[in-house]
Design an enzyme around this catalytic site. Structure first.
Site, PDB file in Angstrom:
ATOM      1  N   ALA A  15       0.860  -1.174   0.000  1.00 54.93           N
ATOM      2  CA  ALA A  15       0.000   0.000   0.000  1.00 54.93           C
ATOM      3  C   ALA A  15       0.899   1.227   0.000  1.00 54.93           C
ATOM      4  CB  ALA A  15      -0.888  -0.022   1.233  1.00 54.93           C
ATOM      5  N   GLY A  57       0.590  -4.953   0.940  1.00 57.20           N
ATOM      6  CA  GLY A  57      -0.629  -5.010   0.139  1.00 57.20           C
ATOM      7  C   GLY A  57      -0.407  -5.636  -1.228  1.00 57.20           C
ATOM      8  N   GLU A 112      -0.652  -9.260  -0.625  1.00 59.23           N
ATOM      9  CA  GLU A 112      -2.073  -9.536  -0.352  1.00 59.23           C
ATOM     10  C   GLU A 112      -2.896  -9.489  -1.638  1.00 59.23           C
ATOM     11  OE1 GLU A 112      -1.928  -6.414   2.704  1.00 59.23           O
ATOM     12  OE2 GLU A 112      -2.868  -7.866   4.049  1.00 59.23           O
TER      13      GLU A 112
END
Ligand code: HXC
Length: 258
Positions: free
Chosen positions: A65, A109, A112
């Site tokens: 992220a 992220g 993920e």
């Protein structure tokens, strides 16, 4: 649709989505995830699309992220916006297969996001990790849950608590990725896998995806019953007749998605 953070193209039943923020190693910000949701909506709505390939650059699938976007956020802002929850749910609920083609960094992220896809093909250069602990936080789009299911408790704890990276060979040994290929073969391999999926009955593909996903949500008995019911229900489609007739007649099936 014009995208600023993605490159999107569709050919022969496969939509290729390339994350495209090279200046930030494809860090996931709100704009990129919003555009990704839009691209997935378009792929879902288009009957000509059977499969999606999601990839990044040679250097990074996505380095997490966007820390610069997150750094000044308050708890109230994170909670109220359910930060990245919409995007995660959109990908979870996408009904066609998504193949992740990962080269370089897939961190935080980014790891993920790769795990939200249906399977991961990795280049030998791929590096996976959940380094959020180094920032004083935790994974926030499923990393603690999906990495643990993929590689087991010991390796997941090791990765998440130390923040260390795992190379492609370790990721394959651990079961996080389905195949590892030389970096210059990554896109050919991923596109060939997607083309193979796109040649199957799209109805059977969607049901098979639902069934594998159900393995993470149900008991064995309930999952096996669901599988038998969906297996039986596939006999309602022309594609089952075509697939079995083609086998008997020693020819290639021509599935129509009906
Ligand atoms: C914002 C990032 C970034 C990120 C890299 N960049 N990762 N920007 N967010 N996650 C930017 C850098 O600031 C730099 O821009 C440029 O990309 C190149 O990165 P470098 O660090 O110069 O490259 P390198 O030395 O090769 O190191 C690569 C790296 C490192 C090891 C991947 O960048 C890194 O550690 N990145 C952070 C990884 C991380 O912690 N990810 C988890 C984030 S938290 P400038 O302009 O400065 O040159 C997370 C939570 C998910 O993902 C949950 C959300 C709900």
């Amino acid at each position: 649709m014009a995208y600023e953070t993605l490159l999107v193209s569709t050919q022969d039943g496969v939509t290729l989505i390339r994350l495209n923020r090279p200046e930030a190693l494809n860090a996931l910000n709100s704009q990129l995830l919003g555009e990704l949701c839009t691209a997935l909506d378009a792929a879902e709505a288009d009957d000509a699309v059977a499969c999606v390939v999601l990839t990044g650059s040679e250097r990074a699938f996505a380095a997490g992220a966007d820390i610069k976007e997150m750094s000044e956020k308050t708890y109230a802002q994170m909670f109220k916006s359910d930060f990245f929850g919409d995007a995660a749910r959109r990908i979870e609920q996408f009904r066609k297969p998504i193949v992740a083609a990962v080269a370089g960094y897939a961190l935080g992220g980014g790891c993920e996001l790769a795990m939200l896809c249906d399977f991961i093909i990795a280049a030998e250069t791929a590096k996976f990790g959940q380094p959020e602990i180094n920032l004083g936080v935790a994974p926030g789009i499923g990393g603690t849950q999906r990495l643990t299911r993929a590689v087991g408790k010991s390796k997941a704890m090791d990765m998440i608590l130390t923040g260390r990276m795992m190379d492609a060979a370790e990721a394959e040994r651990g079961g996080l990725v389905s195949r590892v290929v030389p970096a210059d073969k990554l896109m050919d391999e991923a596109m060939a896998a997607a083309a193979k999926i796109a040649s199957q009955s799209p109805l059977a593909v969607m049901m098979n995806k639902e069934l594998v996903d159900a393995a993470f949500e149900t008991t064995l008995a309930a999952g096996v019953t669901l599988e038998r019911r969906l297996f039986h229900s596939l006999f309602a489609f022309d594609d089952q007749k075509e697939g079995m007739a083609a086998f008997v007649e020693k020819r290639k099936p021509a599935f129509k998605g009906s």
